[in-house]
Structure formats: C-alpha cells, structure tokens
Design a protein around this motif. Structure first.
Motif, PDB file in Angstrom:
ATOM      1  N   ARG A 204      54.709  -5.687  51.664  1.00  9.79           N
ATOM      2  CA  ARG A 204      54.934  -4.625  50.519  1.00  9.79           C
ATOM      3  C   ARG A 204      54.233  -3.521  50.899  1.00  9.79           C
ATOM      4  O   ARG A 204      53.937  -2.595  49.736  1.00  9.79           O
ATOM      5  CB  ARG A 204      54.261  -5.368  49.252  1.00  9.79           C
ATOM      6  N   TRP A 205      53.326  -3.223  51.771  1.00 14.15           N
ATOM      7  CA  TRP A 205      52.347  -2.059  51.887  1.00 14.15           C
ATOM      8  C   TRP A 205      53.231  -0.755  51.759  1.00 14.15           C
ATOM      9  O   TRP A 205      54.301  -0.631  52.824  1.00 14.15           O
ATOM     10  CB  TRP A 205      51.649  -2.054  53.053  1.00 14.15           C
ATOM     11  N   GLY A 206      52.967   0.117  51.194  1.00 15.50           N
ATOM     12  CA  GLY A 206      53.741   1.626  51.163  1.00 15.50           C
ATOM     13  C   GLY A 206      54.857   1.423  50.278  1.00 15.50           C
ATOM     14  O   GLY A 206      55.630   2.563  50.282  1.00 15.50           O
ATOM     15  N   VAL A 207      55.085   0.571  49.537  1.00 16.51           N
ATOM     16  CA  VAL A 207      56.125   0.393  48.431  1.00 16.51           C
ATOM     17  C   VAL A 207      55.565   0.238  47.231  1.00 16.51           C
ATOM     18  O   VAL A 207      54.468  -0.279  46.973  1.00 16.51           O
ATOM     19  CB  VAL A 207      56.845  -1.041  48.718  1.00 16.51           C
ATOM     20  N   VAL A 208      56.040   1.472  46.439  1.00 18.40           N
ATOM     21  CA  VAL A 208      55.279   1.782  45.122  1.00 18.40           C
ATOM     22  C   VAL A 208      55.337   0.350  44.249  1.00 18.40           C
ATOM     23  O   VAL A 208      56.528  -0.281  44.045  1.00 18.40           O
ATOM     24  CB  VAL A 208      55.842   2.910  44.486  1.00 18.40           C
ATOM     25  N   ALA A 209      54.088  -0.387  43.685  1.00 16.48           N
ATOM     26  CA  ALA A 209      54.184  -1.413  43.285  1.00 16.48           C
ATOM     27  C   ALA A 209      54.687  -1.420  41.496  1.00 16.48           C
ATOM     28  O   ALA A 209      54.249  -0.364  41.067  1.00 16.48           O
ATOM     29  CB  ALA A 209      52.494  -1.970  43.113  1.00 16.48           C
ATOM     30  N   PHE A 210      55.325  -2.388  41.342  1.00 13.94           N
ATOM     31  CA  PHE A 210      55.712  -2.725  40.035  1.00 13.94           C
ATOM     32  C   PHE A 210      54.979  -3.903  39.568  1.00 13.94           C
ATOM     33  O   PHE A 210      54.027  -3.799  38.657  1.00 13.94           O
ATOM     34  CB  PHE A 210      57.281  -2.829  39.786  1.00 13.94           C
ATOM     35  N   ALA A 211      55.458  -5.073  39.869  1.00 15.06           N
ATOM     36  CA  ALA A 211      54.549  -6.329  39.822  1.00 15.06           C
ATOM     37  C   ALA A 211      54.126  -7.002  41.131  1.00 15.06           C
ATOM     38  O   ALA A 211      55.227  -7.635  41.505  1.00 15.06           O
ATOM     39  CB  ALA A 211      55.578  -7.098  38.812  1.00 15.06           C
TER      40      ALA A 211
END
Length: 495
Positions: A204-211
């Motif tokens: 998930r690194w570099g993916v803008v976080a939602f939950a």
C-alpha cells in the motif's frame, strides 16, 4: 493491424514477443482512442510523452529477449497511486497541484517490468463512493448504455475511471484499489474482470490512504488471464509497508489449468437478500450450475454475521479515514484557502478543508471523528472491530470445513443512472457494497467475473471469494466460470 487497443493483455504480450506488433504501436493506438473519448471522463491526467518514451524502451527490451510479461503493456493508473512528477490528486480539490517526488511501490513494480503509463484515471474522491460521482474532475461515465436508452450510467466506484477505460478499450488494463468493493463492483458494472488480492499481498506504500486496514490494490482487466499476469507483477514484499507479507509470489497464470474437479464451492444462504432482483438470483443459480458442470462440489454454507458487515464497515472505514485525512491541512502541500484579516491557524485549517473536501468526504470524516470521540469509542468503534472479528471467523470456519471458494453475486443490480441516487438517503448508495465489504473486513481475496447481461442489455457479474493467500486457486475457479459463461459482449460505441 487496426484495433490494437482492443487486444487483451495476454494477446498483446504474445504478439509483441512474436514481432507482430510493437509497444509503440499499441501505445499510439491507445493514446488516439483516449483522445476521442473525453465524453467518458475516464482519463484525467494524460501522459503521452512518458508513455511513448516507456514504449520505446520496452520495445528495446523485448527485442533483446527475456522481457517480463508486462513489458510494453499500456496501462491506466488510478489517481490514488502516487506517480513521480505526475499529478496525483486522489480526485480531490485539496490535493490540487500535488506532484509527488516518489513512486508508489505498485507503479514502480509495473515500470520496472517495462509497462507503459498512458495517464491517470478518474475515481471517487479519496476512493469514497460507489458511483464515481464524488470526483473533483466530474463524473466518469460507463461506456455501456441500456438498450434503446441514452441515459448516462455509472461505471461504479471508486475505481470508476479504471473500469470505464478498460471496458471502452482505452487501455489494455488498469490499476484499481478496493476498500469495500471498489475494484469488484465497477468491474461488474462494466463487464470486465477485477480482483482484490489478500490484504498484505500488494504493497500500500505510495497509495493515498482511505482506510488502512481495508485498502488493497489490484488489477482491472479484460479477462481472468490478464488479471493473473498483471497481479503477479503488482505483488511484492515491501519493507516500507508494515502490513506487506513476505510470501513468495507464485506464477498466477500457470495456475489457470481450467480444472476444478473435486473443489468445494460454498453458496452462502445469507447472501439471498430480501428484494434481490430475479435476474441476479438467476445469474447466481446459473453460475452455480456452471461450476457444478465443471466438476466442483456445491455446498450450502452459512456466514451468520454477514448482516452486520455493512454497519461495521461504515464505522471502521470512516474512523480510519478521519485519522488518515487529518494530514490534509493546507500547510505542506495541496490547496490552501485564502485567509481574512485576523484569521489564525485554526481558521486556515477549517477553511482549507471546507473548500478542499467534497460533501461525501466531509460526511465520512465527521462520522469517523464522532465514532472515535471519547464518549463513543467503545460503543461504536470497538464494537465494530469485535463484529469484524466474528465476520472473519465465519469465513475461517467455512474454509476449515473444506470449502475452497465461495460464489456470490457481485452487486445487487446492474449499473444505475448517474444522478439517480444523488438525492437519496446515502445509505441507499452504501447498499451497493452489500456483497463486497465482508471480503475487505476479513482480508480475503475476491474476484468479479462478467457472466451475463440483464434485460436492459447491461453486464452483470458474479463474485468468487477465496482462501487467504490462494489467489492462484481463486483465479483458476474464476477462469472456469469465465470459460463456461462465455461472456463476450462489448458496449456499442457512442462516445
């Protein structure tokens, strides 16, 4: 060769290796298709110069021999993935002008394999939505239309731009992310394949976080084989993501044997929802029969805590979102509101967020902040986490009893019209995720395969849920379903 953009990823790979077509030709075909498809609202940041440069480099690699499977494949990238030097806005006004100085692990894996970036794709703002109507760029539009009706339909959300682009052959495949069904629901609405891998399989690194405890990236493609090829490249262990698992990544394409004899497929009674359309019931029954004809054993199963999944999800996801979105404050990057005389830092935060976040994001941040507040933390957030554990245990019990995969509908309906749910109670929109959120809460892999058309001529999909870390097995079951269903319909071009 014309219509190169209509090739599947696997066919394009094979033709490039055979010298029948080059990556530059494929890329140019896609770029010209994108140029004429602005009515779909799928691509929001085009990168033709980067694409052609990458395509030329890919052709050199392919000619040298031994290039990876994804080498030379033109892709669309969801706007949630950070791409170095290219606008990465998560479809939000608050990140306007943000161009990261780094590359997400997923996109880095794809570029390392020689893939080509055509541009960034539309989505719901911060991935919050099921219809791609919350984007700062405007709506993405489904390339499909109801028979004899010109109503613009939703491509689903939040990966609506990805689904629309793949279904309309603007790119050979696209990246998506799935927090509560955001790969699988749009895939079902547009007649394509989408897989959400096991939580931790893809960085998930570099993916803008939602939950953060629910988000997982995956491929959106034209076929199951294409998903298998692309998923293998997207997966990797990543020390920069503490939830990334250090497991060997298998050859998912090699798992597509087409043989599921003796496999146990579970049919959960709880997914027979009240008021489910007869077409969805029939599709599910037909899919069950197809798997049975292929030699699978069909067993009835129970997932008793399913009815609590949506409420638990809509406590946990907004809680994590309110925490993750606190960083967007107008201080370091992105939008900052203009301040009046006497305004201090508090006013700056308030005005920036009021201007930068859309209504759906504001709603979820407020819900999340409320459920995390001192007086309600145990009543809502901790209770939802306990329910999540029970939902996970339901699946564990079923798999422990020997079930290999679970077959369910992907969505409660076919694609609805844009604007049709805009003024309705937001809960009605949230019900679109009723069949998909359990998979995120339990961290399991799930895949949607197009299996038929409804009476209005719109695609419908079925979902298969697999055991954790057994994406190869899941893809093989999906491959059998895909072959048996023989879905080959494409949207009639109107854009």
């Amino acid at each position: 060769m014309s219509d190169l953009n209509k090739l599947t990823l696997a066919d394009a790979r094979d033709k490039m290796r055979a010298g029948e077509v080059t990556s530059v030709e494929l890329t140019e075909a896609c770029l010209s298709e994108i140029e004429g498809a602005s009515a779909l609202g799928a691509f929001v940041h085009n990168t033709p110069e980067i694409a052609l440069e990458q395509a030329k480099a890919a052709d050199v690699r392919i000619q040298a021999g031994n290039a990876p499977d994804m080498c030379g494949i033109p892709l669309g990238i969801k706007d949630l993935f950070c791409t170095k030097g290219v606008a990465s806005q998560a479809a939000s006004a608050i990140l306007e002008g943000f161009k990261p100085e780094y590359e997400s692990t997923v996109t880095q894996n794809l570029w390392d394999a020689g893939s080509v970036m055509l541009g960034k794709l539309n989505m719901d703002e911060f991935a919050m939505g099921s219809s791609n109507e919350t984007s700062t760029y405007g709506n993405a539009v489904n390339p499909w239309r109801r028979t004899g009706d010109d109503t613009a339909l939703t491509p689903g959300g939040s990966s609506g731009g990805s689904a629309s682009a793949v279904a309309a052959d603007l790119c050979l495949a696209a990246t998506g992310t799935d927090t509560g069904g955001s790969i699988r629901q749009p895939a079902a609405f547009t007649g394509i394949t989408g897989i959400k891998p096991t939580y931790g399989r893809v960085s998930r690194w570099g993916v803008v976080a939602f939950a953060s405890s629910l988000d997982q990236a995956g491929p959106m493609t034209k076929t199951v084989r294409d998903s298998a090829i692309m998923l293998e490249t997207m997966c990797s262990h990543d020390a920069k993501d503490s939830t990334s698992v250090d497991f060997a990544v298998p050859n998912f394409e090699a798992a597509l044997t087409g043989d599921i004899r003796g496999k146990k497929i579970g049919i959960p009674k709880e997914y027979h929802m009240d008021g489910m359309p007869a077409e969805i019931e029939k599709l599910w029954a037909d899919g069950t029969a197809m798997l049975k004809d292929a030699g699978a054993e069909i067993v009835d199963i129970s997932l008793p805590h399913t009815k609590y999944a949506l409420p638990a999800y809509y406590v946990i996801a907004p809680a994590e979102a309110s925490s993750n979105l606190a960083r967007y404050d107008g201080v370091r990057y992105g939008h900052r509101a203009s301040l009046g005389k006497g305004d201090g830092i508090t006013e700056m935060y308030e005005k920036t967020r009021a201007e930068g976040f859309g209504p759906e994001v504001q709603r979820r941040v407020m819900i999340g902040t409320y459920v995390l507040s001192a007086g309600f933390y145990d009543a809502y957030y901790n209770r939802a986490r306990r329910v999540r554990t029970l939902i996970k245990k339901d699946f564990e019990d079923v798999f422990a009893a020997g079930v290999d995969a679970i077959l369910t509908p992907a969505t409660p309906s076919s694609a609805f019209g844009l604007g049709e749910m805009k003024d309705a109670d937001p809960v009605k929109m949230y019900l679109n995720d009723v069949f998909t959120v359990t998979v995120n809460l339990a961290g399991l892999p799930g895949i949607t395969v197009p299996t038929g058309l409804d009476a209005q001529g719109l695609p419908l999909g079925l979902q298969l849920i697999g055991r954790p870390w057994e994406e190869g097995d899941l893809l093989n079951s999906a491959y059998v379903l895909e072959q048996a269903a023989g879905f080959a319909s494409k949207p009639a071009k109107w854009w």
